[in-house]
Design a protein around this motif. Structure first.
Motif, PDB file in Angstrom:
ATOM      1  N   PHE A 175       0.831  -1.202   0.000  1.00 25.02           N
ATOM      2  CA  PHE A 175       0.000   0.000   0.000  1.00 25.02           C
ATOM      3  C   PHE A 175       0.866   1.253   0.000  1.00 25.02           C
ATOM      4  O   PHE A 175       0.555   2.243  -0.681  1.00 25.02           O
ATOM      5  CB  PHE A 175      -0.921  -0.016   1.216  1.00 25.02           C
ATOM      6  N   ALA A 176       1.972   1.211   0.759  1.00 24.51           N
ATOM      7  CA  ALA A 176       2.887   2.356   0.795  1.00 24.51           C
ATOM      8  C   ALA A 176       3.492   2.611  -0.586  1.00 24.51           C
ATOM      9  O   ALA A 176       3.710   3.763  -0.983  1.00 24.51           O
ATOM     10  CB  ALA A 176       3.993   2.112   1.817  1.00 24.51           C
ATOM     11  N   LEU A 177       3.767   1.515  -1.313  1.00 22.26           N
ATOM     12  CA  LEU A 177       4.294   1.662  -2.673  1.00 22.26           C
ATOM     13  C   LEU A 177       3.289   2.378  -3.568  1.00 22.26           C
ATOM     14  O   LEU A 177       3.647   3.266  -4.348  1.00 22.26           O
ATOM     15  CB  LEU A 177       4.644   0.283  -3.229  1.00 22.26           C
ATOM     16  N   LEU A 178       2.020   1.999  -3.444  1.00 18.63           N
ATOM     17  CA  LEU A 178       0.984   2.636  -4.264  1.00 18.63           C
ATOM     18  C   LEU A 178       0.823   4.108  -3.911  1.00 18.63           C
ATOM     19  O   LEU A 178       0.567   4.944  -4.789  1.00 18.63           O
ATOM     20  CB  LEU A 178      -0.342   1.899  -4.082  1.00 18.63           C
ATOM     21  N   LYS A 184       5.413   3.224 -14.790  1.00 20.82           N
ATOM     22  CA  LYS A 184       4.093   3.562 -14.285  1.00 20.82           C
ATOM     23  C   LYS A 184       3.769   2.710 -13.059  1.00 20.82           C
ATOM     24  O   LYS A 184       4.450   1.730 -12.758  1.00 20.82           O
ATOM     25  CB  LYS A 184       3.039   3.338 -15.373  1.00 20.82           C
ATOM     26  N   VAL A 185       2.705   3.091 -12.366  1.00 25.44           N
ATOM     27  CA  VAL A 185       2.342   2.419 -11.123  1.00 25.44           C
ATOM     28  C   VAL A 185       2.090   0.918 -11.332  1.00 25.44           C
ATOM     29  O   VAL A 185       2.486   0.081 -10.522  1.00 25.44           O
ATOM     30  CB  VAL A 185       1.123   3.099 -10.474  1.00 25.44           C
ATOM     31  N   GLY A 186       1.431   0.562 -12.435  1.00 23.63           N
ATOM     32  CA  GLY A 186       1.151  -0.850 -12.692  1.00 23.63           C
ATOM     33  C   GLY A 186       2.417  -1.658 -12.903  1.00 23.63           C
ATOM     34  O   GLY A 186       2.520  -2.815 -12.450  1.00 23.63           O
ATOM     35  N   VAL A 217       5.507  -0.950 -11.698  1.00 21.85           N
ATOM     36  CA  VAL A 217       6.223  -1.085 -10.432  1.00 21.85           C
ATOM     37  C   VAL A 217       5.486  -2.063  -9.516  1.00 21.85           C
ATOM     38  O   VAL A 217       6.113  -2.855  -8.799  1.00 21.85           O
ATOM     39  CB  VAL A 217       6.387   0.289  -9.748  1.00 21.85           C
ATOM     40  N   ALA A 218       4.157  -2.021  -9.532  1.00 22.35           N
ATOM     41  CA  ALA A 218       3.376  -2.960  -8.722  1.00 22.35           C
ATOM     42  C   ALA A 218       3.619  -4.390  -9.180  1.00 22.35           C
ATOM     43  O   ALA A 218       3.715  -5.316  -8.355  1.00 22.35           O
ATOM     44  CB  ALA A 218       1.888  -2.616  -8.820  1.00 22.35           C
ATOM     45  N   PHE A 219       3.745  -4.601 -10.478  1.00 20.25           N
ATOM     46  CA  PHE A 219       4.033  -5.936 -11.006  1.00 20.25           C
ATOM     47  C   PHE A 219       5.415  -6.398 -10.574  1.00 20.25           C
ATOM     48  O   PHE A 219       5.600  -7.551 -10.150  1.00 20.25           O
ATOM     49  CB  PHE A 219       3.934  -5.914 -12.537  1.00 20.25           C
ATOM     50  N   LEU A 220       6.397  -5.504 -10.652  1.00 20.03           N
ATOM     51  CA  LEU A 220       7.758  -5.828 -10.200  1.00 20.03           C
ATOM     52  C   LEU A 220       7.760  -6.166  -8.712  1.00 20.03           C
ATOM     53  O   LEU A 220       8.383  -7.153  -8.287  1.00 20.03           O
ATOM     54  CB  LEU A 220       8.683  -4.638 -10.475  1.00 20.03           C
ATOM     55  N   SER A 221       7.061  -5.377  -7.912  1.00 27.74           N
ATOM     56  CA  SER A 221       6.994  -5.622  -6.479  1.00 27.74           C
ATOM     57  C   SER A 221       6.325  -6.948  -6.163  1.00 27.74           C
ATOM     58  O   SER A 221       6.743  -7.671  -5.242  1.00 27.74           O
ATOM     59  CB  SER A 221       6.237  -4.473  -5.797  1.00 27.74           C
ATOM     60  N   SER A 222       5.290  -7.302  -6.908  1.00 30.26           N
ATOM     61  CA  SER A 222       4.596  -8.569  -6.660  1.00 30.26           C
ATOM     62  C   SER A 222       5.493  -9.764  -6.953  1.00 30.26           C
ATOM     63  O   SER A 222       5.457 -10.768  -6.230  1.00 30.26           O
ATOM     64  CB  SER A 222       3.323  -8.640  -7.514  1.00 30.26           C
ATOM     65  N   VAL A 223       6.328  -9.651  -7.976  1.00 31.62           N
ATOM     66  CA  VAL A 223       7.248 -10.745  -8.316  1.00 31.62           C
ATOM     67  C   VAL A 223       8.268 -10.954  -7.206  1.00 31.62           C
ATOM     68  O   VAL A 223       8.512 -12.085  -6.763  1.00 31.62           O
ATOM     69  CB  VAL A 223       7.956 -10.456  -9.661  1.00 31.62           C
ATOM     70  N   ILE A 224       8.872  -9.866  -6.722  1.00 30.01           N
ATOM     71  CA  ILE A 224       9.899  -9.994  -5.682  1.00 30.01           C
ATOM     72  C   ILE A 224       9.278 -10.443  -4.361  1.00 30.01           C
ATOM     73  O   ILE A 224       9.868 -11.233  -3.613  1.00 30.01           O
ATOM     74  CB  ILE A 224      10.682  -8.668  -5.516  1.00 30.01           C
ATOM     75  N   SER A 253      -1.359  -8.982  -5.236  1.00 27.69           N
ATOM     76  CA  SER A 253      -0.801  -7.758  -5.818  1.00 27.69           C
ATOM     77  C   SER A 253      -0.473  -7.948  -7.293  1.00 27.69           C
ATOM     78  O   SER A 253      -0.591  -7.005  -8.082  1.00 27.69           O
ATOM     79  CB  SER A 253       0.448  -7.316  -5.047  1.00 27.69           C
ATOM     80  N   MET A 254      -0.096  -9.178  -7.674  1.00 27.92           N
ATOM     81  CA  MET A 254       0.165  -9.432  -9.093  1.00 27.92           C
ATOM     82  C   MET A 254      -1.133  -9.324  -9.888  1.00 27.92           C
ATOM     83  O   MET A 254      -1.175  -8.723 -10.972  1.00 27.92           O
ATOM     84  CB  MET A 254       0.796 -10.805  -9.292  1.00 27.92           C
ATOM     85  N   GLY A 255      -2.203  -9.905  -9.333  1.00 32.17           N
ATOM     86  CA  GLY A 255      -3.491  -9.790 -10.014  1.00 32.17           C
ATOM     87  C   GLY A 255      -3.932  -8.342 -10.153  1.00 32.17           C
ATOM     88  O   GLY A 255      -4.426  -7.926 -11.207  1.00 32.17           O
ATOM     89  N   TYR A 256      -3.724  -7.558  -9.081  1.00 33.08           N
ATOM     90  CA  TYR A 256      -4.105  -6.142  -9.134  1.00 33.08           C
ATOM     91  C   TYR A 256      -3.247  -5.379 -10.138  1.00 33.08           C
ATOM     92  O   TYR A 256      -3.756  -4.540 -10.897  1.00 33.08           O
ATOM     93  CB  TYR A 256      -3.968  -5.524  -7.742  1.00 33.08           C
ATOM     94  N   SER A 257      -1.953  -5.657 -10.152  1.00 29.59           N
ATOM     95  CA  SER A 257      -1.060  -4.935 -11.068  1.00 29.59           C
ATOM     96  C   SER A 257      -1.424  -5.211 -12.525  1.00 29.59           C
ATOM     97  O   SER A 257      -1.304  -4.316 -13.369  1.00 29.59           O
ATOM     98  CB  SER A 257       0.396  -5.330 -10.806  1.00 29.59           C
ATOM     99  N   LEU A 258      -1.874  -6.424 -12.801  1.00 31.24           N
ATOM    100  CA  LEU A 258      -2.240  -6.754 -14.186  1.00 31.24           C
ATOM    101  C   LEU A 258      -3.483  -5.990 -14.636  1.00 31.24           C
ATOM    102  O   LEU A 258      -3.635  -5.713 -15.835  1.00 31.24           O
ATOM    103  CB  LEU A 258      -2.464  -8.263 -14.324  1.00 31.24           C
ATOM    104  N   THR A 259      -4.349  -5.635 -13.685  1.00 28.47           N
ATOM    105  CA  THR A 259      -5.509  -4.813 -14.060  1.00 28.47           C
ATOM    106  C   THR A 259      -5.080  -3.401 -14.436  1.00 28.47           C
ATOM    107  O   THR A 259      -5.812  -2.690 -15.135  1.00 28.47           O
ATOM    108  CB  THR A 259      -6.523  -4.733 -12.898  1.00 28.47           C
ATOM    109  N   LEU A 260      -3.886  -2.987 -13.967  1.00 27.70           N
ATOM    110  CA  LEU A 260      -3.350  -1.669 -14.302  1.00 27.70           C
ATOM    111  C   LEU A 260      -2.508  -1.703 -15.576  1.00 27.70           C
ATOM    112  O   LEU A 260      -1.990  -0.665 -15.993  1.00 27.70           O
ATOM    113  CB  LEU A 260      -2.490  -1.139 -13.141  1.00 27.70           C
TER     114      LEU A 260
END
Length: 273
Positions: free
Chosen positions: A47-50, A63-65, A67-74, A133-140
């Motif tokens: 959430f802090a990342l977002l 973009k936010v999506g 970075v969120a995808f990268l964060s979900s992988v790690i 978070s990966m599922g959410y990032s893919l929606t972005l």
């Protein structure tokens, strides 16, 4: 002979882990609360990342999506490593309490006993965060074009990164043969590496980029495969096909850490000495 030994060790590992899972399932409510609380705590990090992207539209073009995808992988990789390597992470206590002597006396592999000594299902909380978070990032990322190669590379990168994280824990456990006051070094590489690689690698100076690419190759398992999937250029002009070298570098790094571990075991002196 080696195959039969490996299969015997694998059966023993399943037995050790199975016992711990059965024990934890005896208290189902407590287990669910543990997993839920761990998911909530780690979810705050995501959430802090977002929140970072509220005042800033992008980070070095990411973009936010993305970075969120990268964060979900790690996070997913780190969650798997936490789940599998918890026993290694607790090794300083094993040395401090003098329990490693008993481990050496048992007629089975030392490494297997250490790895199978702790398996906490509460760490499924971070894995759940990674999946959600990966599922959410893919929606972005509605414009992301998937191919079968990208779909295959994603789990390969996650497993490779998890292996590198476990190898880092093993390296930290090896240091404990000489000193138990250097656990922070492992935490810098594991927790620090996870936090740093939740953001684009190019946000850091060239020295840090080279460190996580060529010395502790965490970026090869997470950042580079993600760049391939998102069709982004790699740092230092590296070719994109290097994304497929993640398993090779992960195995090479793990091999070095295993050799260091075996050296440490041979050099270990009993607590009585």
């Amino acid at each position: 002979m080696m195959l039969s030994t490996f299969l015997a060790d694998l059966r023993l590992y399943r037995y050790l882990v199975g016992m711990q899972i059965k024990t934890q399932f005896q208290y189902k409510v407590n287990l669910l609360l543990d997993i839920g609380s761990y998911l909530a705590v780690t979810g705050l990090e995501f959430f802090a990342l977002l929140l970072f992207f509220i005042p800033f539209p992008d980070l070095l073009g990411w973009k936010v999506g993305e970075v969120a995808f990268l964060s979900s992988v790690i996070n997913l990789s780190f969650g798997v490593a936490e789940l599998v390597g918890a026993g290694i992470d607790n090794f300083p206590e094993t040395i401090r309490k003098g329990e490693f002597d008993r481990v050496l006396l048992r007629p089975t592999g030392v490494f297997l006993q250490i790895v199978g000594s702790d398996f906490r299902l509460r760490r499924l909380g971070r894995i759940s965060l990674g999946v959600l978070s990966m599922g959410y990032s893919l929606t972005l990322l509605p414009q992301l074009h998937w191919t079968w190669i990208k779909a295959l590379l994603l789990p390969v990168g996650i497993v490779s990164t998890a292996l590198i994280f476990v190898a880092i824990l093993l390296l930290g456990a090896t240091i404990c043969f000489w000193t138990i006051e250097a656990v922070e070094i492992t935490n810098v590489l594991s927790y620090g590496g996870r936090e740093m690689l939740s953001y684009p690698l190019t946000a850091y100076n060239a020295l840090m980029q080279r460190f996580f690419l060529f010395i502790v190759p965490l970026a090869f398992g997470s950042y580079i495969p993600v760049c391939y999937i998102l069709e982004r250029p790699l740092p230092f002009g590296l070719p994109l096909w290097l994304a497929f070298c993640a398993p090779v570098l992960a195995l090479a790094f793990a091999t070095v850490c295993v050799l260091a571990w075996r050296f440490g075991v041979r050099q270990y002196q009993s607590t009585g000495n």
